[in-house]
Design a protein around this motif. Sequence first.
Motif, PDB file in Angstrom:
ATOM      1  N   GLY A  92      47.447  41.075 -50.395  1.00 26.41           N
ATOM      2  CA  GLY A  92      48.142  42.251 -49.895  1.00 26.41           C
ATOM      3  C   GLY A  92      49.258  42.691 -50.820  1.00 26.41           C
ATOM      4  O   GLY A  92      50.217  41.952 -51.054  1.00 26.41           O
ATOM      5  N   ARG A  93      49.120  43.908 -51.345  1.00 24.91           N
ATOM      6  CA  ARG A  93      50.104  44.406 -52.304  1.00 24.91           C
ATOM      7  C   ARG A  93      51.423  44.761 -51.627  1.00 24.91           C
ATOM      8  O   ARG A  93      52.492  44.512 -52.174  1.00 24.91           O
ATOM      9  CB  ARG A  93      49.517  45.621 -53.039  1.00 24.91           C
ATOM     10  CG  ARG A  93      48.250  45.284 -53.824  1.00 24.91           C
ATOM     11  CD  ARG A  93      47.723  46.482 -54.600  1.00 24.91           C
ATOM     12  NE  ARG A  93      46.504  46.126 -55.311  1.00 24.91           N
ATOM     13  CZ  ARG A  93      45.287  46.447 -54.928  1.00 24.91           C
ATOM     14  NH1 ARG A  93      45.117  47.171 -53.818  1.00 24.91           N
ATOM     15  NH2 ARG A  93      44.234  46.084 -55.622  1.00 24.91           N
ATOM     16  N   ARG A  94      51.333  45.386 -50.442  1.00 27.22           N
ATOM     17  CA  ARG A  94      52.573  45.740 -49.754  1.00 27.22           C
ATOM     18  C   ARG A  94      53.380  44.502 -49.413  1.00 27.22           C
ATOM     19  O   ARG A  94      54.597  44.474 -49.571  1.00 27.22           O
ATOM     20  CB  ARG A  94      52.267  46.541 -48.479  1.00 27.22           C
ATOM     21  CG  ARG A  94      53.540  46.987 -47.749  1.00 27.22           C
ATOM     22  CD  ARG A  94      53.253  47.726 -46.464  1.00 27.22           C
ATOM     23  NE  ARG A  94      52.662  46.846 -45.466  1.00 27.22           N
ATOM     24  CZ  ARG A  94      52.457  47.189 -44.200  1.00 27.22           C
ATOM     25  NH1 ARG A  94      52.762  48.407 -43.797  1.00 27.22           N
ATOM     26  NH2 ARG A  94      51.929  46.346 -43.347  1.00 27.22           N
ATOM     27  N   ARG A  95      52.701  43.472 -48.936  1.00 30.79           N
ATOM     28  CA  ARG A  95      53.386  42.231 -48.564  1.00 30.79           C
ATOM     29  C   ARG A  95      54.147  41.650 -49.750  1.00 30.79           C
ATOM     30  O   ARG A  95      55.311  41.254 -49.632  1.00 30.79           O
ATOM     31  CB  ARG A  95      52.355  41.223 -48.044  1.00 30.79           C
ATOM     32  CG  ARG A  95      52.939  39.908 -47.564  1.00 30.79           C
ATOM     33  CD  ARG A  95      51.828  38.971 -47.113  1.00 30.79           C
ATOM     34  NE  ARG A  95      50.975  39.603 -46.104  1.00 30.79           N
ATOM     35  CZ  ARG A  95      49.846  39.068 -45.651  1.00 30.79           C
ATOM     36  NH1 ARG A  95      49.417  37.916 -46.146  1.00 30.79           N
ATOM     37  NH2 ARG A  95      49.141  39.685 -44.730  1.00 30.79           N
ATOM     38  N   GLY A 100      59.028  40.864 -53.108  1.00 33.50           N
ATOM     39  CA  GLY A 100      59.724  41.037 -54.376  1.00 33.50           C
ATOM     40  C   GLY A 100      61.029  41.795 -54.215  1.00 33.50           C
ATOM     41  O   GLY A 100      62.044  41.448 -54.831  1.00 33.50           O
ATOM     42  N   LEU A 101      61.024  42.835 -53.387  1.00 33.32           N
ATOM     43  CA  LEU A 101      62.250  43.597 -53.134  1.00 33.32           C
ATOM     44  C   LEU A 101      63.333  42.723 -52.514  1.00 33.32           C
ATOM     45  O   LEU A 101      64.501  42.773 -52.914  1.00 33.32           O
ATOM     46  CB  LEU A 101      61.947  44.773 -52.206  1.00 33.32           C
ATOM     47  CG  LEU A 101      61.427  46.064 -52.820  1.00 33.32           C
ATOM     48  CD1 LEU A 101      61.086  47.067 -51.719  1.00 33.32           C
ATOM     49  CD2 LEU A 101      62.446  46.671 -53.775  1.00 33.32           C
ATOM     50  N   ALA A 102      62.944  41.932 -51.509  1.00 34.70           N
ATOM     51  CA  ALA A 102      63.915  41.055 -50.842  1.00 34.70           C
ATOM     52  C   ALA A 102      64.492  40.026 -51.808  1.00 34.70           C
ATOM     53  O   ALA A 102      65.700  39.765 -51.823  1.00 34.70           O
ATOM     54  CB  ALA A 102      63.254  40.366 -49.649  1.00 34.70           C
ATOM     55  N   MET A 139      52.916  49.731 -58.811  1.00 35.96           N
ATOM     56  CA  MET A 139      52.018  50.646 -59.506  1.00 35.96           C
ATOM     57  C   MET A 139      50.653  50.710 -58.819  1.00 35.96           C
ATOM     58  O   MET A 139      50.043  51.779 -58.701  1.00 35.96           O
ATOM     59  CB  MET A 139      51.858  50.208 -60.970  1.00 35.96           C
ATOM     60  CG  MET A 139      51.086  51.189 -61.825  1.00 35.96           C
ATOM     61  SD  MET A 139      51.844  52.837 -61.879  1.00 35.96           S
ATOM     62  CE  MET A 139      53.364  52.461 -62.776  1.00 35.96           C
ATOM     63  N   SER A 140      50.154  49.561 -58.353  1.00 33.19           N
ATOM     64  CA  SER A 140      48.875  49.555 -57.644  1.00 33.19           C
ATOM     65  C   SER A 140      48.970  50.320 -56.324  1.00 33.19           C
ATOM     66  O   SER A 140      48.028  51.029 -55.942  1.00 33.19           O
ATOM     67  CB  SER A 140      48.435  48.110 -57.372  1.00 33.19           C
ATOM     68  OG  SER A 140      48.094  47.451 -58.565  1.00 33.19           O
ATOM     69  N   LEU A 141      50.095  50.174 -55.613  1.00 32.74           N
ATOM     70  CA  LEU A 141      50.275  50.930 -54.369  1.00 32.74           C
ATOM     71  C   LEU A 141      50.305  52.429 -54.644  1.00 32.74           C
ATOM     72  O   LEU A 141      49.795  53.228 -53.841  1.00 32.74           O
ATOM     73  CB  LEU A 141      51.562  50.491 -53.678  1.00 32.74           C
ATOM     74  CG  LEU A 141      51.506  49.143 -52.946  1.00 32.74           C
ATOM     75  CD1 LEU A 141      52.902  48.679 -52.554  1.00 32.74           C
ATOM     76  CD2 LEU A 141      50.621  49.242 -51.705  1.00 32.74           C
ATOM     77  N   LEU A 204      56.274  53.008 -44.401  1.00 31.50           N
ATOM     78  CA  LEU A 204      55.680  54.071 -45.212  1.00 31.50           C
ATOM     79  C   LEU A 204      54.487  53.616 -46.040  1.00 31.50           C
ATOM     80  O   LEU A 204      53.531  54.373 -46.233  1.00 31.50           O
ATOM     81  CB  LEU A 204      56.738  54.658 -46.155  1.00 31.50           C
ATOM     82  CG  LEU A 204      57.857  55.484 -45.511  1.00 31.50           C
ATOM     83  CD1 LEU A 204      58.938  55.789 -46.538  1.00 31.50           C
ATOM     84  CD2 LEU A 204      57.297  56.788 -44.940  1.00 31.50           C
ATOM     85  N   LEU A 205      54.530  52.387 -46.536  1.00 27.36           N
ATOM     86  CA  LEU A 205      53.508  51.949 -47.486  1.00 27.36           C
ATOM     87  C   LEU A 205      52.307  51.352 -46.775  1.00 27.36           C
ATOM     88  O   LEU A 205      52.458  50.505 -45.889  1.00 27.36           O
ATOM     89  CB  LEU A 205      54.101  50.905 -48.445  1.00 27.36           C
ATOM     90  CG  LEU A 205      55.297  51.357 -49.281  1.00 27.36           C
ATOM     91  CD1 LEU A 205      55.781  50.208 -50.149  1.00 27.36           C
ATOM     92  CD2 LEU A 205      54.940  52.567 -50.133  1.00 27.36           C
ATOM     93  N   PRO A 206      51.097  51.779 -47.141  1.00 25.26           N
ATOM     94  CA  PRO A 206      49.887  51.176 -46.577  1.00 25.26           C
ATOM     95  C   PRO A 206      49.595  49.843 -47.252  1.00 25.26           C
ATOM     96  O   PRO A 206      49.912  49.646 -48.427  1.00 25.26           O
ATOM     97  CB  PRO A 206      48.806  52.204 -46.907  1.00 25.26           C
ATOM     98  CG  PRO A 206      49.274  52.823 -48.186  1.00 25.26           C
ATOM     99  CD  PRO A 206      50.783  52.869 -48.087  1.00 25.26           C
ATOM    100  N   GLU A 207      49.002  48.921 -46.521  1.00 33.06           N
ATOM    101  CA  GLU A 207      48.571  47.662 -47.120  1.00 33.06           C
ATOM    102  C   GLU A 207      47.269  47.887 -47.854  1.00 33.06           C
ATOM    103  O   GLU A 207      46.440  48.713 -47.443  1.00 33.06           O
ATOM    104  CB  GLU A 207      48.393  46.589 -46.041  1.00 33.06           C
ATOM    105  CG  GLU A 207      48.056  45.208 -46.582  1.00 33.06           C
ATOM    106  CD  GLU A 207      49.118  44.687 -47.547  1.00 33.06           C
ATOM    107  OE1 GLU A 207      49.116  45.130 -48.725  1.00 33.06           O
ATOM    108  OE2 GLU A 207      49.937  43.861 -47.133  1.00 33.06           O
ATOM    109  N   SER A 208      47.069  47.209 -48.957  1.00 34.67           N
ATOM    110  CA  SER A 208      45.806  47.322 -49.691  1.00 34.67           C
ATOM    111  C   SER A 208      45.557  46.037 -50.449  1.00 34.67           C
ATOM    112  O   SER A 208      46.486  45.318 -50.819  1.00 34.67           O
ATOM    113  CB  SER A 208      45.847  48.512 -50.662  1.00 34.67           C
ATOM    114  OG  SER A 208      46.767  48.279 -51.705  1.00 34.67           O
ATOM    115  N   ARG A 209      44.287  45.748 -50.623  1.00 40.10           N
ATOM    116  CA  ARG A 209      43.861  44.568 -51.381  1.00 40.10           C
ATOM    117  C   ARG A 209      42.434  44.807 -51.847  1.00 40.10           C
ATOM    118  O   ARG A 209      41.786  45.765 -51.426  1.00 40.10           O
ATOM    119  CB  ARG A 209      43.944  43.301 -50.526  1.00 40.10           C
ATOM    120  CG  ARG A 209      43.092  43.342 -49.276  1.00 40.10           C
ATOM    121  CD  ARG A 209      43.117  42.004 -48.548  1.00 40.10           C
ATOM    122  NE  ARG A 209      44.428  41.700 -48.061  1.00 40.10           N
ATOM    123  CZ  ARG A 209      44.884  42.042 -46.852  1.00 40.10           C
ATOM    124  NH1 ARG A 209      44.116  42.758 -46.037  1.00 40.10           N
ATOM    125  NH2 ARG A 209      46.086  41.719 -46.460  1.00 40.10           N
TER     126      ARG A 209
END
Length: 483
Positions: A92-95, A100-102, A139-141, A204-209
């Motif tokens: 999961g990219r959003r996860r 990473g932000l935290a 970038m992938s998101l 806002l961000l969708p999860e994707s993998r």
Amino acid sequence: MAIDTTETTSASPTVHSPLGTRLSTRDKLVLFVLCAAQFMVALDFSVLNVALPVLGKDLGMSQSALQWAVTAFALPSGGFLLLFGRIGDLYGRRRLFLTGLALFGTASLLATFAWDPASFLTGRALQGLGAAAIVPTGMSLLTTTFPEGPARDRALGISGTLLSLGFTVGMVAGGVLTDVLSWRSTMGLLSVFALIVLPLAPGLLPESRTPDRPRLDVPGAVTVTGGLLALIYALSTAAERGFGGTDVIVTLAAGVLLLAAFVYVESRAHAPLVSLPMLRRRTVAWGNLGGLVTFSMMSTVVFVLTLYLQETLGLSAFETGLVFGVQGVMSAVAGVYAPKVIGRFGALRTLVGSLAGQGLFVAGLVLLNAHTWSVWLATAAISLASMCHLGAIISYGLTVTSGVPDEEQGLATGLVTSTQQVGITIGIPLLGVLATTSSDLLAGVHTVLALDAVIVLAAAVLVATGLGRDRSRPVEAEALGLR
């Protein structure tokens, strides 16, 4: 950014923009979150540069140790980029982006309130880990959120502009904040960015993998990261104490062996971090060489010029920031005209010409001396070298991805991103320490700049020779959308 060839799908609905270039309100908010995070990372690469001399005196860091303030961030951000990009694909990219932000925000707070060199460098290293998660997943998101076509082109254009702007703003803001407040405020600024972006991102961000989950190439990640860490440590320590030390010999040998093991592992891995057949393409191999050199050598020039302007000429952090502010403005101008130049002369000729120009203008910096008029020479030469540098950045990316099948574009683009991170990582340890460990700083700066120019000019010759047989198959400007 994933460097595999599998298609990406969203686990939740993707945000689709209109067929034109107009973006909906939600699109704009998604773009704001992703670009703000990328801007924050770009800011971190430069905001501390002009504050290094002040920071060193405050924390009791020797001049030879100052390069670790930069390397401690750049090393993990480059070393873990491939691994984190693949983890985002699988789980999961959003996860991973939010993680990473935290981590980045927390690490920035630690660096802000650091009480000694160890705590500060720990904060910088954790910032680098956070950046390694943010950059590829962000970038992938972006590319999976905005559909291919005008909407994605516009989103990528805005993202690229802000990345370039982030470095420039960092140089100027670093000087202003250091003079008005202290060097600690430069790290505090980064934590504020993280606190603004983090609460907005989950909604806002969708999860994707990736739809199918290939096996994670843990051996490849371990060997390449360990090899880079060992080599950087060995080169940095050797520059300060010589190559005779036991720790230098051991870590240098370990680095070479680990990187050799990485090549062996990748040649047999089912889902490798780096595809060796891809690296055997001439455009990929020689194009990435040009990218590696332009990034590593320009980061070195910025580092040693920061020391020269403040330690030799006695400029304040604010005045130093203004010098690099002019550099940033000229780079932005180059960003406007570089696509037109590529459209007329092709990516290969622009890459070779840009590398040659960067090398020649850096060579002009060898004329710097202790007189105050040298600030004008420094400003002019670094600005012109940076314009060529930006041309090299854009043209090497196009060179690497030209002629690559659509199903392998993700892999080629991932290699471009990795080259950027590794280039930023290795430049300062390889050459920068020759200035910080010299008994005569000005003489050390001259040595670094001369070697830097020779390496860039040699790369221009090598790239021109290596890709010379591809002149009959130039990258079509129309295909690149540059005309």
